[in-house]
Design a protein around this motif. Structure first.
Motif, PDB file in Angstrom:
ATOM      1  N   UNK A   1       0.827  -1.202   0.000  1.00  0.00           N
ATOM      2  CA  UNK A   1       0.000   0.000   0.000  1.00  0.00           C
ATOM      3  C   UNK A   1       0.863   1.255   0.000  1.00  0.00           C
ATOM      4  N   UNK A   2       1.929   1.264   0.809  1.00  0.00           N
ATOM      5  CA  UNK A   2       2.854   2.408   0.805  1.00  0.00           C
ATOM      6  C   UNK A   2       3.344   2.698  -0.616  1.00  0.00           C
ATOM      7  N   UNK A   3       3.778   1.657  -1.301  1.00  0.00           N
ATOM      8  CA  UNK A   3       4.335   1.836  -2.641  1.00  0.00           C
ATOM      9  C   UNK A   3       3.259   2.314  -3.614  1.00  0.00           C
ATOM     10  N   UNK A   4       2.076   1.725  -3.523  1.00  0.00           N
ATOM     11  CA  UNK A   4       1.013   2.102  -4.440  1.00  0.00           C
ATOM     12  C   UNK A   4       0.548   3.541  -4.195  1.00  0.00           C
ATOM     13  N   UNK A   5       0.419   3.951  -2.932  1.00  0.00           N
ATOM     14  CA  UNK A   5       0.010   5.321  -2.640  1.00  0.00           C
ATOM     15  C   UNK A   5       1.057   6.324  -3.111  1.00  0.00           C
ATOM     16  N   UNK A   6       2.337   5.970  -2.963  1.00  0.00           N
ATOM     17  CA  UNK A   6       3.396   6.859  -3.437  1.00  0.00           C
ATOM     18  C   UNK A   6       3.348   6.998  -4.960  1.00  0.00           C
ATOM     19  N   UNK A   7       3.141   5.879  -5.645  1.00  0.00           N
ATOM     20  CA  UNK A   7       3.047   5.924  -7.108  1.00  0.00           C
ATOM     21  C   UNK A   7       1.832   6.726  -7.551  1.00  0.00           C
ATOM     22  N   UNK A   8       0.738   6.576  -6.804  1.00  0.00           N
ATOM     23  CA  UNK A   8      -0.471   7.341  -7.100  1.00  0.00           C
ATOM     24  C   UNK A   8      -0.222   8.833  -6.915  1.00  0.00           C
ATOM     25  N   UNK A   9       0.407   9.209  -5.803  1.00  0.00           N
ATOM     26  CA  UNK A   9       0.677  10.619  -5.531  1.00  0.00           C
ATOM     27  C   UNK A   9       1.597  11.228  -6.585  1.00  0.00           C
ATOM     28  N   UNK A  10       2.473  10.415  -7.159  1.00  0.00           N
ATOM     29  CA  UNK A  10       3.390  10.889  -8.195  1.00  0.00           C
ATOM     30  C   UNK A  10       2.729  10.975  -9.567  1.00  0.00           C
ATOM     31  N   UNK A  11       1.476  10.567  -9.658  1.00  0.00           N
ATOM     32  CA  UNK A  11       0.769  10.610 -10.937  1.00  0.00           C
ATOM     33  C   UNK A  11       1.168   9.515 -11.899  1.00  0.00           C
ATOM     34  N   UNK A  12       1.742   8.427 -11.388  1.00  0.00           N
ATOM     35  CA  UNK A  12       2.261   7.368 -12.244  1.00  0.00           C
ATOM     36  C   UNK A  12       1.433   6.084 -12.207  1.00  0.00           C
ATOM     37  N   UNK A  13       0.361   6.064 -11.423  1.00  0.00           N
ATOM     38  CA  UNK A  13      -0.430   4.845 -11.277  1.00  0.00           C
ATOM     39  C   UNK A  13      -1.654   4.893 -12.184  1.00  0.00           C
ATOM     40  N   UNK A  14      -1.909   3.787 -12.850  1.00  0.00           N
ATOM     41  CA  UNK A  14      -3.118   3.610 -13.643  1.00  0.00           C
ATOM     42  C   UNK A  14      -3.858   2.393 -13.107  1.00  0.00           C
ATOM     43  N   UNK A  15      -5.161   2.539 -12.922  1.00  0.00           N
ATOM     44  CA  UNK A  15      -5.969   1.444 -12.375  1.00  0.00           C
ATOM     45  C   UNK A  15      -7.220   1.270 -13.224  1.00  0.00           C
ATOM     46  N   UNK A  16      -7.534   0.024 -13.533  1.00  0.00           N
ATOM     47  CA  UNK A  16      -8.810  -0.314 -14.150  1.00  0.00           C
ATOM     48  C   UNK A  16      -9.523  -1.265 -13.187  1.00  0.00           C
ATOM     49  N   UNK A  17     -10.661  -0.809 -12.666  1.00  0.00           N
ATOM     50  CA  UNK A  17     -11.480  -1.637 -11.792  1.00  0.00           C
ATOM     51  C   UNK A  17     -12.680  -2.091 -12.619  1.00  0.00           C
ATOM     52  N   UNK A  18     -12.745  -3.368 -12.879  1.00  0.00           N
ATOM     53  CA  UNK A  18     -13.767  -3.876 -13.793  1.00  0.00           C
ATOM     54  C   UNK A  18     -15.110  -4.042 -13.078  1.00  0.00           C
ATOM     55  N   UNK A  19     -16.154  -3.522 -13.705  1.00  0.00           N
ATOM     56  CA  UNK A  19     -17.532  -3.720 -13.283  1.00  0.00           C
ATOM     57  C   UNK A  19     -18.339  -4.214 -14.488  1.00  0.00           C
ATOM     58  N   UNK A  20     -19.560  -4.616 -14.198  1.00  0.00           N
ATOM     59  CA  UNK A  20     -20.475  -5.011 -15.263  1.00  0.00           C
ATOM     60  C   UNK A  20     -21.847  -4.405 -14.997  1.00  0.00           C
ATOM     61  N   UNK A  21     -22.476  -3.864 -16.047  1.00  0.00           N
ATOM     62  CA  UNK A  21     -23.854  -3.386 -15.977  1.00  0.00           C
ATOM     63  C   UNK A  21     -24.779  -4.434 -16.586  1.00  0.00           C
ATOM     64  N   UNK A  22     -25.976  -4.523 -16.034  1.00  0.00           N
ATOM     65  CA  UNK A  22     -26.951  -5.512 -16.495  1.00  0.00           C
ATOM     66  C   UNK A  22     -28.285  -4.831 -16.765  1.00  0.00           C
ATOM     67  N   UNK A  23     -28.864  -5.124 -17.909  1.00  0.00           N
ATOM     68  CA  UNK A  23     -30.208  -4.678 -18.255  1.00  0.00           C
ATOM     69  C   UNK A  23     -31.081  -5.906 -18.448  1.00  0.00           C
ATOM     70  N   UNK A  24     -32.153  -5.998 -17.680  1.00  0.00           N
ATOM     71  CA  UNK A  24     -33.114  -7.095 -17.811  1.00  0.00           C
ATOM     72  C   UNK A  24     -34.435  -6.515 -18.281  1.00  0.00           C
TER      73      UNK A  24
END
Length: 369
Positions: A337-360
């Motif tokens: 977490x320390x490393x990831x937060x530091x990378x985030x603060x430096x503007x160097x982190x990219x994250x894709x959090x996958x979700x799905x939408x459903x229409x019924x």
């Protein structure tokens, strides 16, 4: 269509809530989305008007003695819980969730939601009997109402939104900030209903044209998803259920611990019978079993330097849930977490959090079988 119901100001989304809390919550949010689903609000009578909430660690931090470079212990930063302790004067009140977390994630949610499902939804709504009288939309677990703010201005015609949530404080925010006009300028009105999923019966949906929810399916059990699908089927109304976690996260640059944190988080999602990443498949099967036509579409968060605040909060909740599920991750998760937060603060982190939408698209009530 009735006027806005506005609960009085000051009355009444989290990796640590147990199943009973989840069923009571209903509220949108959480780190991917779970980081914010435990976001705490001040208790009734002392609620801050701007929704401020303190940050407190999850219980059982195994590495609480270690200090990191950001002024708090690494364990505290690794296991953030934005949730207030129960109000001593009102211990049975529902938990409070911080509107500031829901506001923080709202732009990412709006960008992620599957616009590709809007046209088939519009076609389905146009085929409903009584459509000329306007749409009655039930927003389940509305939180601060971000779903209505996104969807109402994208649909034509008069609309009446029924906002459901257990937390009257969030219902107040949702009602005050609700949109007032549809895509074609028609009037949009709202009302609020405090209640839980067990009360969403076919009778409660009489006259409904649409049921919506955001970040809800994955905190339900298979039985609860079946109840929701059955209620929509009997009422003959479509359901648009967005931003359910898919169990996949991509981070760049890659880290050796990414896969293990993801696996632990997914296990945490499935505890106490909740569906977690399996929710969309279960919901698709449940709705299809009632004769509905089901469509799904990816709806990922794509987080870069412009979303650093959201990314940092998501990271804390995501890693915190993983450690809660597997305490043996301990210090290596702290360092991660320390490393990831530091990378985030430096503007160097990219994250894709996958979700799905459903229409019924359920068969209209009284329609052909």
């Amino acid at each position: 269509m009735g006027p806005v119901e506005r609960p009085a100001p000051g009355v009444g989304d989290g990796p640590d809530a147990d199943r009973a809390d989840r069923r009571a919550e209903w509220s949108e949010g959480g780190a991917g989305h779970r980081a914010g689903r435990g976001s705490g609000e001040p208790a009734r009578g002392s609620a801050a008007p701007d929704g401020r909430a303190s940050i407190r660690p999850l219980g059982g931090g195994r590495t609480a003695g270690r200090r990191g470079g950001h002024g708090r212990s690494s364990a505290e930063r690794a296991t953030v819980r934005l949730r207030e302790a129960p109000d001593r004067e009102h211990p049975d009140d529902p938990p409070r969730y911080a509107p500031q977390w829901l506001r923080l994630r709202e732009p990412a949610d709006a960008e992620a939601r599957a616009h590709e499902l809007l046209e088939p939804l519009r076609i389905g709504l146009a085929d409903l009997p009584g459509r000329a009288d306007g749409l009655v939309v039930h927003d389940v677990g509305c939180g601060t109402g971000s779903m209505g703010r996104w969807l109402a201005p994208r649909l034509d015609g008069a609309q009446h939104w029924v906002l459901h949530d257990r937390d009257p404080y969030l219902l107040h925010f949702a009602a005050v900030a609700a949109p007032r006009a549809a895509a074609d300028g028609s009037r949009v009105t709202v009302e609020t209903r405090r209640g839980d999923l067990a009360r969403l019966t076919p009778d409660a949906l009489t006259g409904a044209a649409l049921v919506t929810a955001s970040a809800l399916l994955d905190v339900l059990t298979a039985e609860e998803v079946g109840t929701l699908a059955a209620a929509c089927a009997v009422a003959g109304c479509p359901a648009l259920l967005t931003l359910s976690v898919a169990g996949r996260v991509e981070l760049g640059p890659a880290h050796p611990l990414d896969a293990e944190i993801t696996e632990a988080f997914n296990d945490h999602q499935r505890r106490t019978g909740m569906l977690g990443p399996d929710a969309v498949d279960a919901a698709a099967e449940a709705f299809a079993g009632h004769g509905a036509t089901v469509r799904t579409h990816p709806s990922p968060w794509r987080l870069g330097p412009g979303e650093a605040g959201l990314t940092a909060q998501w990271l804390r909740g995501w890693v915190g849930a993983a450690v809660e599920q597997r305490p043996e991750l301990g210090e290596q998760a702290d360092r991660y977490l320390d490393e990831r937060l530091a990378t985030c603060a430096a503007g160097e982190l990219r994250v894709v959090v996958h979700h799905t939408d459903l229409l019924a698209l359920c068969r209209p009530a009284g329609g052909a079988p």
